[in-house]
Motif scaffolding. Structure first.
Motif, PDB file in Angstrom:
ATOM      1  N   TRP A   1       9.686  -0.958   4.874  1.00  0.00           N
ATOM      2  CA  TRP A   1       8.439  -1.074   5.624  1.00  0.00           C
ATOM      3  C   TRP A   1       7.434  -1.919   4.829  1.00  0.00           C
ATOM      4  O   TRP A   1       6.796  -2.813   5.378  1.00  0.00           O
ATOM      5  CB  TRP A   1       7.887   0.311   5.923  1.00  0.00           C
ATOM      6  N   GLY A   2       7.332  -1.642   3.545  1.00  0.00           N
ATOM      7  CA  GLY A   2       6.449  -2.427   2.686  1.00  0.00           C
ATOM      8  C   GLY A   2       6.867  -3.886   2.642  1.00  0.00           C
ATOM      9  O   GLY A   2       6.022  -4.790   2.681  1.00  0.00           O
ATOM     10  N   ALA A   3       8.175  -4.138   2.580  1.00  0.00           N
ATOM     11  CA  ALA A   3       8.673  -5.516   2.559  1.00  0.00           C
ATOM     12  C   ALA A   3       8.352  -6.225   3.878  1.00  0.00           C
ATOM     13  O   ALA A   3       7.994  -7.408   3.879  1.00  0.00           O
ATOM     14  CB  ALA A   3      10.177  -5.530   2.296  1.00  0.00           C
ATOM     15  N   LEU A   4       8.460  -5.503   4.995  1.00  0.00           N
ATOM     16  CA  LEU A   4       8.108  -6.082   6.293  1.00  0.00           C
ATOM     17  C   LEU A   4       6.629  -6.454   6.325  1.00  0.00           C
ATOM     18  O   LEU A   4       6.257  -7.547   6.764  1.00  0.00           O
ATOM     19  CB  LEU A   4       8.441  -5.113   7.429  1.00  0.00           C
ATOM     20  N   LYS A   5       5.786  -5.542   5.846  1.00  0.00           N
ATOM     21  CA  LYS A   5       4.349  -5.829   5.814  1.00  0.00           C
ATOM     22  C   LYS A   5       4.056  -7.060   4.959  1.00  0.00           C
ATOM     23  O   LYS A   5       3.230  -7.890   5.325  1.00  0.00           O
ATOM     24  CB  LYS A   5       3.589  -4.603   5.309  1.00  0.00           C
ATOM     25  N   ASP A   6       4.760  -7.199   3.844  1.00  0.00           N
ATOM     26  CA  ASP A   6       4.586  -8.376   2.987  1.00  0.00           C
ATOM     27  C   ASP A   6       5.018  -9.653   3.705  1.00  0.00           C
ATOM     28  O   ASP A   6       4.351 -10.686   3.615  1.00  0.00           O
ATOM     29  CB  ASP A   6       5.372  -8.228   1.687  1.00  0.00           C
ATOM     30  N   ARG A   7       6.162  -9.596   4.416  1.00  0.00           N
ATOM     31  CA  ARG A   7       6.636 -10.779   5.151  1.00  0.00           C
ATOM     32  C   ARG A   7       5.647 -11.175   6.235  1.00  0.00           C
ATOM     33  O   ARG A   7       5.410 -12.360   6.463  1.00  0.00           O
ATOM     34  CB  ARG A   7       8.026 -10.522   5.749  1.00  0.00           C
ATOM     35  N   ILE A   8       5.067 -10.193   6.906  1.00  0.00           N
ATOM     36  CA  ILE A   8       4.070 -10.495   7.935  1.00  0.00           C
ATOM     37  C   ILE A   8       2.848 -11.145   7.303  1.00  0.00           C
ATOM     38  O   ILE A   8       2.337 -12.151   7.799  1.00  0.00           O
ATOM     39  CB  ILE A   8       3.688  -9.223   8.724  1.00  0.00           C
ATOM     40  N   ALA A   9       2.394 -10.594   6.182  1.00  0.00           N
ATOM     41  CA  ALA A   9       1.217 -11.144   5.498  1.00  0.00           C
ATOM     42  C   ALA A   9       1.464 -12.571   5.017  1.00  0.00           C
ATOM     43  O   ALA A   9       0.560 -13.404   5.027  1.00  0.00           O
ATOM     44  CB  ALA A   9       0.828 -10.255   4.316  1.00  0.00           C
TER      45      ALA A   9
END
Length: 135
Positions: A40-48
């Protein structure tokens, strides 16, 4: 609302991640997306880092984050899916778990059968994409 993860998925989650899972609405089809907290954290980073901005970014974040809830997997490998998410996906007694690289999708069996039918009908197009990626 409590569902048991399939043994193979449960074992992978336990071996590689902690018990906290983020559950949110899926973005394509009537399903839920379940992420280990690290993914989930990695997804948030990719979105950012995606370069998406403005109204498109706000809408994406609303879709993903507004309904997201942390759920703990218990010792028996079960998670309690919040009612609002269960209702969004039309989940009832039985559910289907579908492994997707960094997350898991949770489907109502009838909805998954319809999705599989659509995938089979579009198989030729998907094979062309695979050829572009793999070969």
């Amino acid at each position: 609302g409590r569902v048991a993860m399939p043994a193979k998925m449960r074992d992978v989650l336990r071996a590689n991640y902690g018990p906290t899972l983020m559950v949110t609405r899926g973005l394509l089809g009537s399903c839920l997306w379940v992420f280990p907290l690290e993914e989930w954290g990695a997804l948030k980073d990719r979105i950012a880092d995606s370069g998406v901005s403005g109204a498109r970014l706000i809408r994406l974040k609303r879709l993903l984050y507004a309904s997201a809830e942390a759920c703990e997997m218990d010792k028996s490998g079960r998670i309690l899916i919040p009612d609002n998410l269960s209702e969004q996906a039309g989940l009832e007694k039985e559910v289907m778990f579908v492994g997707m690289d960094g997350h898991i999708e949770v489907w109502k069996p009838e909805a998954w059968a319809a999705e599989e039918e659509q995938l089979n009908e579009g198989e030729a197009v998907l094979l062309e994409i695979v050829e572009d990626i793999v070969f």
